[in-house]
Design a protein around this motif. Sequence first.
Motif, PDB file in Angstrom:
ATOM      1  N   CYS A  37      38.864-124.405 -65.233  1.00 31.48           N
ATOM      2  CA  CYS A  37      38.486-124.658 -66.520  1.00 31.48           C
ATOM      3  C   CYS A  37      39.174-126.154 -66.927  1.00 31.48           C
ATOM      4  CB  CYS A  37      39.434-123.827 -67.639  1.00 31.48           C
ATOM      5  SG  CYS A  37      41.204-123.818 -67.688  1.00 31.48           S
ATOM      6  N   LEU A  38      39.016-126.787 -67.773  1.00 31.36           N
ATOM      7  CA  LEU A  38      39.557-128.154 -68.243  1.00 31.36           C
ATOM      8  C   LEU A  38      40.257-127.921 -69.354  1.00 31.36           C
ATOM      9  CD1 LEU A  38      36.114-130.354 -68.178  1.00 31.36           C
ATOM     10  CD2 LEU A  38      38.068-130.276 -66.365  1.00 31.36           C
ATOM     11  N   GLN A  39      41.615-128.888 -68.950  1.00 32.59           N
ATOM     12  CA  GLN A  39      42.646-128.605 -70.247  1.00 32.59           C
ATOM     13  C   GLN A  39      42.192-129.667 -71.137  1.00 32.59           C
ATOM     14  OE1 GLN A  39      46.205-129.921 -68.408  1.00 32.59           O
ATOM     15  NE2 GLN A  39      47.323-128.306 -69.371  1.00 32.59           N
ATOM     16  N   PRO A  40      41.855-129.105 -72.331  1.00 39.41           N
ATOM     17  CA  PRO A  40      41.493-130.141 -73.567  1.00 39.41           C
ATOM     18  C   PRO A  40      42.222-131.714 -73.743  1.00 39.41           C
ATOM     19  CG  PRO A  40      41.775-128.006 -74.350  1.00 39.41           C
ATOM     20  CD  PRO A  40      42.394-128.142 -73.104  1.00 39.41           C
ATOM     21  N   ALA A  41      43.250-131.653 -74.000  1.00 42.23           N
ATOM     22  CA  ALA A  41      44.232-132.847 -74.162  1.00 42.23           C
ATOM     23  C   ALA A  41      44.159-133.762 -72.871  1.00 42.23           C
ATOM     24  CB  ALA A  41      45.586-132.580 -74.330  1.00 42.23           C
ATOM     25  N   THR A  42      44.097-133.439 -71.685  1.00 39.86           N
ATOM     26  CA  THR A  42      44.439-134.182 -70.619  1.00 39.86           C
ATOM     27  C   THR A  42      42.974-134.435 -69.780  1.00 39.86           C
ATOM     28  OG1 THR A  42      44.991-132.320 -69.074  1.00 39.86           O
ATOM     29  CG2 THR A  42      46.602-133.684 -70.292  1.00 39.86           C
ATOM     30  N   ASN A  43      42.202-133.251 -69.907  1.00 37.96           N
ATOM     31  CA  ASN A  43      40.859-133.084 -68.999  1.00 37.96           C
ATOM     32  C   ASN A  43      41.249-132.967 -67.599  1.00 37.96           C
ATOM     33  OD1 ASN A  43      37.943-133.103 -69.376  1.00 37.96           O
ATOM     34  ND2 ASN A  43      37.821-135.023 -68.181  1.00 37.96           N
ATOM     35  N   ASN A  44      42.411-132.281 -67.441  1.00 37.49           N
ATOM     36  CA  ASN A  44      42.853-132.036 -66.128  1.00 37.49           C
ATOM     37  C   ASN A  44      42.140-130.695 -65.733  1.00 37.49           C
ATOM     38  OD1 ASN A  44      44.730-133.785 -65.886  1.00 37.49           O
ATOM     39  ND2 ASN A  44      46.532-132.668 -66.549  1.00 37.49           N
ATOM     40  N   ILE A  45      42.052-130.600 -64.298  1.00 36.77           N
ATOM     41  CA  ILE A  45      41.199-129.466 -63.759  1.00 36.77           C
ATOM     42  C   ILE A  45      42.217-128.258 -63.447  1.00 36.77           C
ATOM     43  CG2 ILE A  45      39.633-128.569 -62.106  1.00 36.77           C
ATOM     44  CD1 ILE A  45      38.701-131.448 -61.777  1.00 36.77           C
ATOM     45  N   ILE A  46      41.819-126.966 -63.806  1.00 35.50           N
ATOM     46  CA  ILE A  46      43.212-125.914 -63.569  1.00 35.50           C
ATOM     47  C   ILE A  46      42.069-124.927 -62.621  1.00 35.50           C
ATOM     48  CG2 ILE A  46      44.389-124.392 -64.371  1.00 35.50           C
ATOM     49  CD1 ILE A  46      44.540-126.125 -67.043  1.00 35.50           C
ATOM     50  N   VAL A  47      42.703-124.683 -61.738  1.00 34.98           N
ATOM     51  CA  VAL A  47      42.043-123.622 -60.597  1.00 34.98           C
ATOM     52  C   VAL A  47      43.121-122.446 -60.309  1.00 34.98           C
ATOM     53  CG1 VAL A  47      40.814-123.374 -58.597  1.00 34.98           C
ATOM     54  CG2 VAL A  47      40.747-125.576 -59.780  1.00 34.98           C
ATOM     55  N   THR A  48      42.607-121.267 -60.411  1.00 37.07           N
ATOM     56  CA  THR A  48      43.391-120.012 -60.093  1.00 37.07           C
ATOM     57  C   THR A  48      42.940-119.964 -58.375  1.00 37.07           C
ATOM     58  OG1 THR A  48      41.856-118.658 -60.778  1.00 37.07           O
ATOM     59  CG2 THR A  48      43.510-118.940 -62.165  1.00 37.07           C
ATOM     60  N   HIS A  98      47.444-125.012 -73.559  1.00 40.23           N
ATOM     61  CA  HIS A  98      48.309-123.892 -73.045  1.00 40.23           C
ATOM     62  C   HIS A  98      47.268-123.245 -72.034  1.00 40.23           C
ATOM     63  CE1 HIS A  98      51.064-123.494 -76.690  1.00 40.23           C
ATOM     64  NE2 HIS A  98      51.560-124.496 -75.879  1.00 40.23           N
ATOM     65  N   ILE A  99      47.936-123.003 -70.631  1.00 39.23           N
ATOM     66  CA  ILE A  99      47.003-122.475 -69.626  1.00 39.23           C
ATOM     67  C   ILE A  99      47.441-120.982 -69.869  1.00 39.23           C
ATOM     68  CG2 ILE A  99      46.931-122.251 -67.239  1.00 39.23           C
ATOM     69  CD1 ILE A  99      48.220-125.226 -67.365  1.00 39.23           C
ATOM     70  N   ILE A 100      46.095-120.005 -69.834  1.00 36.71           N
ATOM     71  CA  ILE A 100      46.217-118.788 -70.217  1.00 36.71           C
ATOM     72  C   ILE A 100      45.469-118.263 -68.853  1.00 36.71           C
ATOM     73  CG2 ILE A 100      45.163-116.645 -71.174  1.00 36.71           C
ATOM     74  CD1 ILE A 100      45.278-119.925 -73.158  1.00 36.71           C
ATOM     75  N   VAL A 101      46.425-117.412 -67.991  1.00 36.92           N
ATOM     76  CA  VAL A 101      45.939-116.817 -66.846  1.00 36.92           C
ATOM     77  C   VAL A 101      45.848-115.319 -66.749  1.00 36.92           C
ATOM     78  CG1 VAL A 101      46.401-117.002 -64.200  1.00 36.92           C
ATOM     79  CG2 VAL A 101      47.132-118.870 -65.741  1.00 36.92           C
ATOM     80  N   ALA A 102      44.823-114.807 -66.255  1.00 39.73           N
ATOM     81  CA  ALA A 102      44.760-113.324 -66.034  1.00 39.73           C
ATOM     82  C   ALA A 102      45.469-112.970 -64.656  1.00 39.73           C
ATOM     83  CB  ALA A 102      43.199-113.025 -65.846  1.00 39.73           C
ATOM     84  N   ASP A 103      46.612-112.736 -64.525  1.00 38.35           N
ATOM     85  CA  ASP A 103      47.624-112.222 -63.539  1.00 38.35           C
ATOM     86  C   ASP A 103      47.184-110.869 -63.193  1.00 38.35           C
ATOM     87  OD1 ASP A 103      49.328-112.410 -61.603  1.00 38.35           O
ATOM     88  OD2 ASP A 103      50.980-112.367 -62.993  1.00 38.35           O
ATOM     89  N   SER A 104      45.989-110.627 -62.309  1.00 37.85           N
ATOM     90  CA  SER A 104      45.446-109.407 -62.169  1.00 37.85           C
ATOM     91  C   SER A 104      46.119-108.444 -61.639  1.00 37.85           C
ATOM     92  CB  SER A 104      44.401-109.637 -61.297  1.00 37.85           C
ATOM     93  OG  SER A 104      43.458-108.475 -61.302  1.00 37.85           O
ATOM     94  N   PHE A 105      46.845-108.561 -60.453  1.00 39.72           N
ATOM     95  CA  PHE A 105      47.678-107.624 -59.878  1.00 39.72           C
ATOM     96  C   PHE A 105      48.965-107.186 -60.465  1.00 39.72           C
ATOM     97  CE2 PHE A 105      45.137-106.266 -55.677  1.00 39.72           C
ATOM     98  CZ  PHE A 105      43.965-106.543 -56.369  1.00 39.72           C
ATOM     99  N   ASN A 106      49.701-108.279 -61.310  1.00 36.19           N
ATOM    100  CA  ASN A 106      50.615-107.868 -61.873  1.00 36.19           C
ATOM    101  C   ASN A 106      50.203-107.216 -63.470  1.00 36.19           C
ATOM    102  OD1 ASN A 106      52.873-108.517 -60.629  1.00 36.19           O
ATOM    103  ND2 ASN A 106      52.631-110.750 -60.915  1.00 36.19           N
ATOM    104  N   HIS A 107      49.080-107.028 -63.663  1.00 41.70           N
ATOM    105  CA  HIS A 107      48.618-106.281 -64.931  1.00 41.70           C
ATOM    106  C   HIS A 107      49.096-106.942 -66.248  1.00 41.70           C
ATOM    107  CE1 HIS A 107      47.449-103.461 -61.988  1.00 41.70           C
ATOM    108  NE2 HIS A 107      48.671-103.245 -61.506  1.00 41.70           N
TER     109      HIS A 107
END
Length: 160
Positions: A37-48, A98-107
């Motif tokens: 995804c892209l961070q709105p304020a900075t346009n940084n690229i976020i990758v899981t 804010h970065i929202i992450v689906a931390d899958s195996f930590n449920h």
Amino acid sequence: MKNQEKYNKKPDAKQGGGVFGSLGDKPGEFNNPRGVCLQPATNNIIVTDLNNHRVQVFSNPEDCKEFKSLYIVGGPQQSKEPEIFKNPYGVACNNRSHIIVADSFNHRVQILDEKGRFIRSMGTTGEPGSSNHLFYQPRDVCVDRNNHNQILVADFWNRR
């Protein structure tokens, strides 16, 4: 055949098609990238990065040529501690970057500030559940920016 040739061409940076990353565990490398995804304020690229158990944040240059790893959250250690992930899948950002992450195996779903520092989590860390506010391997997240940054979660094994 012409369609296939179209997709085999290398991306043209002028058209916004920069490519970065390779297999590995160093900054700028991935082992099964899942969400972006892209961070709105900075346009940084976020990758899981699923199998490296981390989230990487990159600069997003206008020329799409020199992507730079800015910081990494998580890593090879797997635990239930904040800012540590176990197979992160989806990622999204809200209006406050804010970065929202689906931390899958930590449920759980982790919420980080714009610099990757832990704010809070949703779900019971390490324990799957089916009741309200519990997850069983959340796989993706998105943000409804028109509805007060409401977070929507795809909860895989609960099928909701």
